[in-house]
Design an enzyme around this catalytic site. Structure first.
Site, PDB file in Angstrom:
ATOM      1  N   HIS A 374      40.220  13.578  23.902  1.00 12.64           N
ATOM      2  CA  HIS A 374      41.048  13.989  22.758  1.00 12.64           C
ATOM      3  C   HIS A 374      41.003  15.470  22.454  1.00 12.64           C
ATOM      4  O   HIS A 374      41.614  15.909  21.474  1.00 12.64           O
ATOM      5  CB  HIS A 374      40.625  13.245  21.487  1.00 12.64           C
ATOM      6  CG  HIS A 374      40.880  11.782  21.509  1.00 12.64           C
ATOM      7  ND1 HIS A 374      42.015  11.210  20.984  1.00 12.64           N
ATOM      8  CD2 HIS A 374      40.163  10.762  22.015  1.00 12.64           C
ATOM      9  CE1 HIS A 374      41.970   9.904  21.146  1.00 12.64           C
ATOM     10  NE2 HIS A 374      40.845   9.597  21.770  1.00 12.64           N
ATOM     11  N   LYS A 566      46.506  18.275   7.132  1.00 13.80           N
ATOM     12  CA  LYS A 566      45.656  17.978   8.289  1.00 13.80           C
ATOM     13  C   LYS A 566      44.291  18.563   8.014  1.00 13.80           C
ATOM     14  O   LYS A 566      44.127  19.322   7.052  1.00 13.80           O
ATOM     15  CB  LYS A 566      46.254  18.587   9.562  1.00 13.80           C
ATOM     16  CG  LYS A 566      46.632  20.078   9.402  1.00 13.80           C
ATOM     17  CD  LYS A 566      47.290  20.653  10.631  1.00 13.80           C
ATOM     18  CE  LYS A 566      48.747  20.279  10.804  1.00 13.80           C
ATOM     19  NZ  LYS A 566      48.989  19.421  11.958  1.00 13.80           N
ATOM     20  N   ARG A 567      43.281  18.225   8.852  1.00 12.42           N
ATOM     21  CA  ARG A 567      41.978  18.843   8.682  1.00 12.42           C
ATOM     22  C   ARG A 567      42.120  20.376   8.682  1.00 12.42           C
ATOM     23  O   ARG A 567      42.976  20.927   9.380  1.00 12.42           O
ATOM     24  CB  ARG A 567      41.029  18.404   9.804  1.00 12.42           C
ATOM     25  CG  ARG A 567      40.560  16.961   9.705  1.00 12.42           C
ATOM     26  CD  ARG A 567      39.766  16.697   8.450  1.00 12.42           C
ATOM     27  NE  ARG A 567      38.524  17.414   8.437  1.00 12.42           N
ATOM     28  CZ  ARG A 567      37.309  16.868   8.566  1.00 12.42           C
ATOM     29  NH1 ARG A 567      37.192  15.564   8.704  1.00 12.42           N
ATOM     30  NH2 ARG A 567      36.223  17.604   8.527  1.00 12.42           N
ATOM     31  N   LYS A 572      44.213  25.227  13.768  1.00 13.97           N
ATOM     32  CA  LYS A 572      45.421  24.649  13.170  1.00 13.97           C
ATOM     33  C   LYS A 572      46.187  25.689  12.344  1.00 13.97           C
ATOM     34  O   LYS A 572      47.315  25.473  11.956  1.00 13.97           O
ATOM     35  CB  LYS A 572      45.058  23.434  12.314  1.00 13.97           C
ATOM     36  CG  LYS A 572      44.451  22.267  13.129  1.00 13.97           C
ATOM     37  CD  LYS A 572      44.037  21.134  12.215  1.00 13.97           C
ATOM     38  CE  LYS A 572      43.250  20.030  12.937  1.00 13.97           C
ATOM     39  NZ  LYS A 572      44.103  19.130  13.735  1.00 13.97           N
ATOM     40  N   THR A 674      49.147  13.871  15.376  1.00  9.73           N
ATOM     41  CA  THR A 674      49.849  12.623  15.060  1.00  9.73           C
ATOM     42  C   THR A 674      50.543  12.741  13.705  1.00  9.73           C
ATOM     43  O   THR A 674      51.522  12.045  13.447  1.00  9.73           O
ATOM     44  CB  THR A 674      48.877  11.425  15.034  1.00  9.73           C
ATOM     45  OG1 THR A 674      47.701  11.807  14.302  1.00  9.73           O
ATOM     46  CG2 THR A 674      48.475  11.018  16.438  1.00  9.73           C
ATOM     47  N   LYS A 678      54.275  11.399  11.984  1.00  6.76           N
ATOM     48  CA  LYS A 678      54.434  10.725  10.688  1.00  6.76           C
ATOM     49  C   LYS A 678      55.477  11.437   9.832  1.00  6.76           C
ATOM     50  O   LYS A 678      56.310  10.804   9.173  1.00  6.76           O
ATOM     51  CB  LYS A 678      53.084  10.652   9.964  1.00  6.76           C
ATOM     52  CG  LYS A 678      52.063   9.788  10.701  1.00  6.76           C
ATOM     53  CD  LYS A 678      50.622  10.030  10.247  1.00  6.76           C
ATOM     54  CE  LYS A 678      49.640   9.469  11.286  1.00  6.76           C
ATOM     55  NZ  LYS A 678      48.242   9.896  11.040  1.00  6.76           N
TER      56      LYS A 678
END
Ligand code: TH1
Length: 832
Positions: A374, A566-567, A572, A674, A678
């Site tokens: 992952h 998100k985290r 990110k 992911t 969504k």
């Protein structure tokens, strides 16, 4: 007969069906019964909590019926079974989800309301099991839903953490962690199985012995023995009668007291041993991408893996028989390397405890496991120090040495004299003070390895697993992640679900998401577009109301909702988003007459408690928000809100309300993502980099319906090889410089120029995730977003087409790909 204990109207169903009947009357009766017999309450004195529990048990009774039926059919069908091993499951609230999969969401609500129960209030009462930290744990939960829906016999194995991911509160703009005592009020969805328990051993030493036939064997004399007890949660499929099993292990001391110790007077020591055993399943490690080396984490991994492998052997014995065929009956899927120890544990069980030869055990093991990677981030690749490993798992170290020796002998023959390659491929890393490489163990012990998006799968073959790919290319696969449309559309966005069903004229899309294509022909229909807008604005109103209540930031539902959830992580790039906000702020301050599309910037996400930079990013978001939200010169156009405690439940409030989804990781770093799926499924348009599953989403929805910006993964690699110099970019772009300088000026920190220095200095001097390199492209792309948003008909069309073309990103498709290409498992159809 089953007489009602309370006052509900007598049911017209035949008595034998009232227990788990699906009619409104049967549900009302069952609801009252459960309130009485389980909670010991009647309607007039029941609390919201009692009412929630009664509803949960009413659903559960109906689930158990399917579950028992599935277990019976699976047992006699000789079907292959998947064992999904994951250290995390982020299930989210269970009640609505289970009612949807039972097919009684509507009638159950009606039944409750006829009993004057406020259904929304009882849903708010539900606490979610936060047994995961982010995308990896949520993926496991989506896969459980789809495994059952695709009728694949499956058992999810994991840990029943007593404390899941911490609850996040925001104080003075900072993240503060609160422990998550999710079991406090009991968990109606699980069934304890005290009789399904296994011993798990740690420490000690090994001895050479001989068995009756005189063959040499190894005996492991442990220092500590604990017990793992099973807790089962039924998992329903949608539109099918199949129900699967999530089996989570709780650690306990083998006896409540060690009486030997107790008798010599070491009462404290005896109690201490009990506490030590219970500690193992006590708490989830809250890092999204882990920091290595924590002893308790290794204990947890071995704990659940050992229980699961022992359970798998027991099940095989009970149903099929000869151990030599276990790989025909079971496939074990490893969700990242966290359960990779299962490979060594199965070897130990087969060789040491079942007296199988090494060769046969290895052949079986190699055919049993499959491994999903992952992440490529080097700090997330698990390694364990040899010293720690040997102290905790001495026998497994011997097994790993033996696997390694055999494996490296093969490599030597294939690549004669290439010692550098041998060192790179070894299960033991000798360059950082002798460590065990769990990813190498997972690859060597598996018959299939896969990445989670096309780009990611390509990158693992050319970077971390390059040598392994050269040795055995046929073992590498790709399966792009997916998410379940039951939870992320039907449960979380019922208005949109109703509109889609009305527009398509059917609800087949819920069980087969490719049917969303039926929307395509309506993308330009002004009537649909108007309704589409209404659905979106209603969701935005709900979210605005929630945010106002929980953060005190009022948001105009008419504004564009621009969301990054998100985290928190530097890769990110939440700080890139912040630089965009600061740019707009400065533009407005410099020219108050400038007009803008009003935007609400909404963030959500947790930072690992020990990740100082990520926590500083949260503070920065809130600090910038504080200045902007208070400034009447700009707050008609800009608002910034940070949703506290982003989890599955709160995520379900965000996805339906988003106009714009921010997927802005540095290319090559986000394995899949992911959340991107969504948002898009709920009609948000994506602004995103050429990374992870973004690439495939863009291909699916059409380049003209996606806002792409920034460097490609190849350009990133090239730039880094050439020598990346963020300082030059900072000096060369006046706006960029002034945005960063505004942060270091102290404007957002009550005049303190030091608070955000670690962040701004790091950007200017190191910038490992190349925020500055993508800054300009990002701003330009945001201009295109604004332009499109200003044309509502165009935007609506793009939004409708995004939803219509998201079929591929259902986890049902992902599970079918795993079943066909990797597991070779056939569905088992339950009739009636
Ligand atoms: C995430 C990846 O970062 C994300 O890109 C991907 O969509 C998701 O997994 C599902 O495949 C990961 N989460 C973790 C968590 C831990 C360790 C590694 C990863 S990678 C604890």
């Amino acid at each position: 007969s089953t007489r009602s204990p309370a006052t509900a109207a007598p049911s017209n169903d035949p008595p034998e069906q009232t227990r788990t009947g699906m009619s409104k009357a049967a549900l009302k009766q069952a609801y009252i019964d459960n309130l009485f017999y389980i909670q010991g309450r009647f309607r007039d004195v029941a609390s919201t909590y009692d009412l929630y529990m009664a509803a949960a048990f009413t659903a559960r009774d109906r689930m158990l019926e399917r579950w028992v039926e599935s277990a019976q059919v699976y047992k006699t069908s000789h079907a292959r079974t998947l064992c999904y091993l994951s250290a995390e499951y982020l299930l989210g609230p269970q009640l609505t989800q289970n009612l949807v999969n039972l097919g009684i969401a509507k009638v159950a609500r009606a039944a409750a309301e006829e009993l004057s129960v406020d259904f929304n209030a009882i849903l708010e009462e539900e606490v979610e099991p936060g047994l995961g930290s982010g995308g990896l744990g949520r993926l496991a939960a989506c896969y459980l839903d789809s495994l059952a829906t695709q009728r694949i016999p499956a058992i999810g194995y994991g840990i029943r953490y007593e404390f899941g991911i911490f609850d996040q509160v925001i104080q003075d703009g900072w993240q503060v962690e609160r422990s998550d005592n999710w079991l406090r009020n009991g968990n109606p969805w699980e069934l304890p199985r005290p009789k399904i328990s296994f011993a798990v051993r740690y420490g000690g030493h090994t001895e050479q012995t001989r068995d009756q036939e005189g063959r040499s064997r190894v005996r492991w004399v442990p220092e500590m023995v604990i017990k793992g007890v099973a807790y089962d949660t039924p998992i329903l499929g949608y539109g099918v009668r199949n129900a699967n099993l999530l089996r989570l292990w709780k650690s306990e001391a083998p006896e409540s007291f060690d009486f030997q110790t107790f008798n010599v007077g070491d009462y404290y020591g005896a109690v201490h041993a009990k506490i030590e055993a219970e500690t193992i399943s006590k708490v989830l490690y809250p890092n999204d991408e882990p920091e290595a080396g924590k002893e308790l984490r290794l204990k947890q991994q071995y704990f659940f893996v050992s229980c699961s492998m022992q359970d798998m052997i027991r099940l095989h014995r009970n149903t099929v028989g000869p151990l030599e065929t276990i790989h025909q009956k079971f496939v074990v899927q490893l969700n990242d390397t966290h359960p990779a120890l299962a490979i060594a544990e199965l070897m130990r069980l087969l060789v040491d405890e079942q007296a199988m030869t090494w060769e046969q055990a290895w052949s079986i093991t190699r055919q049993t496991f499959c491994y999903t990677n992952h992440t490529l981030l080097p700090e997330a690749l698990e390694t364990w120090s040899l010293a720690l490993f040997e102290r905790l798992l001495p026998r497994h170290l011997e097994i790993i040495y033996a696997i390694n020796q055999e494996f490296l002998d093969q490599v030597r023959v294939r690549f004669l004299g290439d010692e550098a390659r041998i060192a790179r491929m070894s299960l033991i890393d000798e360059t950082h003070g002798r460590r065990i490489r769990m990813a190498h163990l997972a690859v060597v012990g598996s018959r299939a390895v896969n990445g989670v998006a096309a780009l990611h799968s390509k990158l693992i073959k050319t970077t971390i697993f390059k040598d392994f790919h050269e040795l055995a290319p046929e073992r590498f696969h790709t399966v792009t992640n997916g998410v379940t449309p039951r939870r992320f559309m039907v449960v979380s966005n019922p208005r949109l679900a109703r509109l889609i069903t009305a527009t398509c004229g059917h609800d087949r899309w819920i069980g087969d998401l490719e049917y969303l294509r039926d929307l395509e022909t309506h993308a330009d229909d002004p009537v649909l577009q108007a309704r589409w807008r209404q659905v979106k604005i209603a969701a935005k109103r709900d979210l605005a109301c929630w945010l106002d209540h929980h953060t005190g930031v009022p948001i105009d539902p008419e504004a564009m909702f621009d969301i990054q959830a998100k985290r928190l992580h530097e890769y990110k790039r939440q700080h890139l988003k912040v630089l965009h906000i600061i740019r707009l702020y400065q533009r407005l301050k410099q020219d108050p007459s400038v007009s803008m599309v009003p935007r609400a910037f909404i963030f959500g996400g947790k930072a690992a408690p020990g990740y100082v930079m990520a926590k500083l990013m949260i503070k920065l978001i809130n600090a910038v928000g504080e200045v902007i939200n208070r400034d009447p010169q700009v707050n008609g156009y800009l608002r910034v809100a940070f949703m506290p405690n982003f989890n599955v439940k709160n995520g379900q409030r965000l996805y339906p309300a988003a106009d714009l989804s921010e997927q802005i990781s540095l290319a090559g770093k986000e394995a899949s993502g992911t959340g991107n799926m969504k948002f898009s499924m709920n009609g948000a348009l994506t602004i995103g980099t050429d990374d992870g599953a973004n690439i495939e989403i863009r291909e699916a929805v059409g380049a003209e319906n996606f806002f792409l910006f920034g460097m490609t993964a190849e350009e990133v690699q090239r730039k880094q090889a050439e020598g990346y110099r963020p300082w030059a970019l900072y000096q060369g772009d006046a706006e960029l410089k002034s945005d960063i300088d505004l942060i270091s000026s102290g404007l957002f920190s009550h005049g303190d120029p030091h608070l955000f220095r670690p962040l701004t200095d790091h950007l200017i001097h190191a910038d490992p995730f190349m925020v500055l390199a993508d800054y300009r492209a990002y701003l330009e792309c945001q201009e295109r977003v604004t332009e499109a948003y200003a044309q509502p008909r165009r935007w609506d069309r793009m939004s409708i087409l995004n939803v219509a073309r998201m079929g591929r990103f259902s986890s049902d498709r992902a599970i079918r790909e795993y079943a066909e290409r990797i597991w070779q498992i056939e569905p088992v159809v339950l009739d009636s």
